[in-house]
Enzyme design. Structure first.
Site, PDB file in Angstrom:
ATOM      1  N   ASP A  62      -3.440   5.684  -0.070  1.00  0.00           N
ATOM      2  CA  ASP A  62      -3.198   5.455   1.354  1.00  0.00           C
ATOM      3  C   ASP A  62      -4.238   6.176   2.217  1.00  0.00           C
ATOM      4  O   ASP A  62      -4.579   7.331   1.932  1.00  0.00           O
ATOM      5  CB  ASP A  62      -1.794   6.009   1.667  1.00  0.00           C
ATOM      6  N   GLU A  97      -8.629  11.081 -18.255  1.00  0.00           N
ATOM      7  CA  GLU A  97      -7.951  11.791 -19.356  1.00  0.00           C
ATOM      8  C   GLU A  97      -7.039  10.821 -20.109  1.00  0.00           C
ATOM      9  O   GLU A  97      -6.542  11.133 -21.182  1.00  0.00           O
ATOM     10  CB  GLU A  97      -7.074  12.929 -18.805  1.00  0.00           C
TER      11      GLU A  97
HETATM   12  C1  GLC Z   1      -1.406   3.080   5.661  1.00  0.00           C
HETATM   13  C2  GLC Z   1      -0.177   2.309   5.264  1.00  0.00           C
HETATM   14  C3  GLC Z   1       0.710   2.185   6.456  1.00  0.00           C
HETATM   15  C4  GLC Z   1       1.104   3.577   6.912  1.00  0.00           C
HETATM   16  C5  GLC Z   1      -0.116   4.434   7.174  1.00  0.00           C
HETATM   17  C6  GLC Z   1       0.250   5.896   7.279  1.00  0.00           C
HETATM   18  O1  GLC Z   1      -2.196   2.415   6.564  1.00  0.00           O
HETATM   19  O2  GLC Z   1      -0.541   1.073   4.729  1.00  0.00           O
HETATM   20  O3  GLC Z   1       1.856   1.420   6.190  1.00  0.00           O
HETATM   21  O4  GLC Z   1       1.866   3.479   8.091  1.00  0.00           O
HETATM   22  O5  GLC Z   1      -1.042   4.345   6.131  1.00  0.00           O
HETATM   23  O6  GLC Z   1       0.652   6.389   6.029  1.00  0.00           O
END
Ligand code: GLC
Length: 559
Positions: free
Chosen positions: A214, A263
């Site tokens: 993310d 790993e």
């Molecule tokens: C990313 C995710 C989104 C989330 C953001 C903060 O863009 O896809 O859904 O709100 O990160 O974590």
């Protein structure tokens, strides 16, 4: 491309399985609810494992299922190494991995490293320990500005709107790039780095095959004083030295992660969600010494337009060749208006695909601006084109049912912080693509579960229910199943050759095994001549590809 790589990409039992995988994104709270509490759960996924197998995907990617107060749909993680009790247990998770692996489906989980939840034990400890404490060092605490420190340290705004700083009881402020319940972690802190390595091993040891990272471009920051203002930040180039975004030093983190991934046998995979300024910057995330793959969102923000598609496809394939990674294709995910809706909206001057959807949702989803049939037809055309391309394709749950964005969600039923905080980037928020799936045309919550779904499902979901579409050979589900089945025969090495069509609105390319994909973005039929007899997917009318549609041609396959 070397011969060795060619061989590897053909054999999906090798470490290279991800290179041309069809990955299906599950938003767990909205997929299937086994215990009837209105929230989808892990046993729900297990109960639909056969469905996933019949669909023909290679892997699933699960959005966060960790303990969370759901301030941001689970992207506010309170414990990175557990399952939210409302979604199940770690044993349920193990059962799910086993059920999917038994069916030849790999499992990718979401890692959210830029921020934790404010309920994470570290943040709670930081609050209790007070200013100047070691516990606060794991996050980004600063004194405020103004005579008594009552103003935020800077004028930065959070992605979901409002200030990017929140004040705590003793008067200090902490940074949150997203919602206030999502404090940013301090990636200069060795414990933060170490703890994520533990998390990656924890899930890898449980049999997870890969990770989706993310906001991978935001972890490291240069917060040396004086902190710049928003106006000053806007003047800075995105060249790897920007204080907040896409810094070169973030790749030191991923080099360490890569050592952990390697790993394992086969090495664990990773794909970066990195919103960066150029394909060259994106390539750094996709390098073999780093995460290995990065999302390419270019088609997601593009219009349904042949010229845009061709340029994007060519550029990304060329880019992938330079990194040794494979490219990725995405039309929908949990953050954007579904593509069947985007493609059915009357074009708004100067707006790209995603923004167009946002405008429509923000206007309350006016029915007279949406041509559902056109949107779905174009969605089929675009998806069939994507599935014919080299590289891996990410599909989002519900698109295989031809679901449109749900606009009919009242203000008191919405959950997305972007809605409540008025973020410009996605207007009314992202709830409309996160509505629980319809499994049956009748019954409670359309077969999602025994209780009321946590987001309201509109009446028209009945037409898209799995049980309806399964028995209809002309449904979107039947089309996806057929395309994913044929895709296994189509995928050879990762290249294509464009074939000129004499039409600016028709794209045609051949894969190395001779299969061809033709997409007609226009309205005039495109004549296929004798090739019409070799069409294995999509519809031919009087020997031609109709407007807004795609066909696959496999010479000789039909005998
Ligand atoms: C990313 C995710 C989104 C989330 C953001 C903060 O863009 O896809 O859904 O709100 O990160 O974590």
């Amino acid at each position: 491309m070397t011969d060795a790589l060619l061989l590897e990409t053909r054999d999906d039992t090798t470490a290279a399985w991800w290179r041309q995988a069809a990955v299906y994104q599950i938003y767990p709270r909205s997929f299937a609810d086994a215990n009837g509490d209105g929230l989808g759960d892990i046993p729900g996924i297990v109960s639909r494992a056969d469905y996933l197998q019949e669909l023909g995907i290679d892997a699933v990617w699960l959005s966060p299922f960790y303990p969370s107060a759901l301030a941001d749909g689970g992207y506010d993680v309170a414990d990175y190494r557990d399952v939210d009790p409302r979604l199940g247990t770690l044993d349920d998770f193990d059962d799910m991995v086993a059920a999917l692996h038994d069916r030849g489906i790999r499992v990718v989980v979401d890692i959210v490293p830029n921020h934790s939840s404010d309920l994470h034990e570290w943040f709670q400890e930081a609050l209790a320990a007070g200013r100047g404490s070691a516990a606060r060092e794991r996050y980004i605490f600063r004194e405020g500005s103004g005579p008594d420190g009552s103003e935020p340290p800077t004028d930065w705004t959070a992605a979901f709107g409002g200030s990017a700083w929140e004040r705590v009881e003793d008067g200090q402020w902490f940074l949150h790039s997203f919602a206030p319940e999502q404090p940013d972690l301090n990636w200069d802190h060795p414990e933060v780095r170490e703890d994520f390595l533990t998390t990656l091993r924890f899930w890898s040891d449980r049999g997870v095959d890969g990770f989706r990272i993310d906001v991978a471009h935001m972890l490291t920051k240069d917060l040396s004083e004086p902190l710049p203002s928003t106006a000053e930040l806007e003047l800075l180039p995105h060249d790897g030295n920007h204080p907040l975004h896409d810094r070169d030093d973030v790749h030191e983190v991923y080099a360490e992660w890569r050592r952990v991934f390697n790993e394992y046998d086969p090495p664990r995979t990773a794909v970066a969600e990195a919103w960066v300024s150029t394909p060259e910057r994106r390539a750094k995330y996709a390098s073999a010494e780093g995460l290995g793959q990065a999302f390419n969102f270019d088609l997601l923000v593009a219009d349904f337009d042949a010229t845009q598609f061709r340029t994007i496809i060519s550029d990304n394939l060329a880019q992938a060749r330079t990194t040794g990674s494979s490219t990725t294709w995405v039309l929908s995910n949990h953050d954007v208006t579904r593509h069947a809706t985007r493609y059915g909206l009357a074009p708004l001057a100067g707006r790209t695909g995603v923004k167009q959807g946002v405008e429509w949702v923000a206007a309350g989803g006016p029915g007279d601006q949406l041509d559902r049939e056109l949107g779905l037809r174009r969605a089929h055309a675009a998806t069939l084109l994507l599935l014919g391309l080299p590289g891996s394709t990410y599909l989002y749950q519900g698109e295989e049912l031809g679901l449109q964005e749900v606009a009919e969600i009242g203000p008191d039923e919405r959950q997305d912080p972007a809605f409540f905080r008025g973020a410009e980037f996605d207007g009314l928020g992202r709830d409309g693509c996160r509505v629980p799936l319809p499994w049956t045309a009748s019954g409670s919550s359309f077969g999602f579960g025994a209780g009321d779904a946590h987001l309201p499902q509109p009446e028209w979901f009945a037409e898209h229910a799995v049980d309806v579409e399964e028995s209809d050979p002309s449904s979107t589900l039947s089309l996806y199943r057929e395309a994913l089945r044929l895709r296994r025969e189509l995928q050879t090495d990762e290249s294509l050759e464009w074939i000129e069509t004499g039409r600016a609105d028709v794209l045609r390319f051949a894969r190395p095994n001779g299969w061809q994909i033709v997409t007609n973005f226009g309205t005039e039929p495109f004549d296929l001549g004798t090739d019409a007899a070799d069409v294995v997917l999509g519809t031919v009318v009087d020997g031609a590809v109709s407007g807004d549609s795609t066909v696959w041609i496999a010479p000789g396959l039909l005998g």
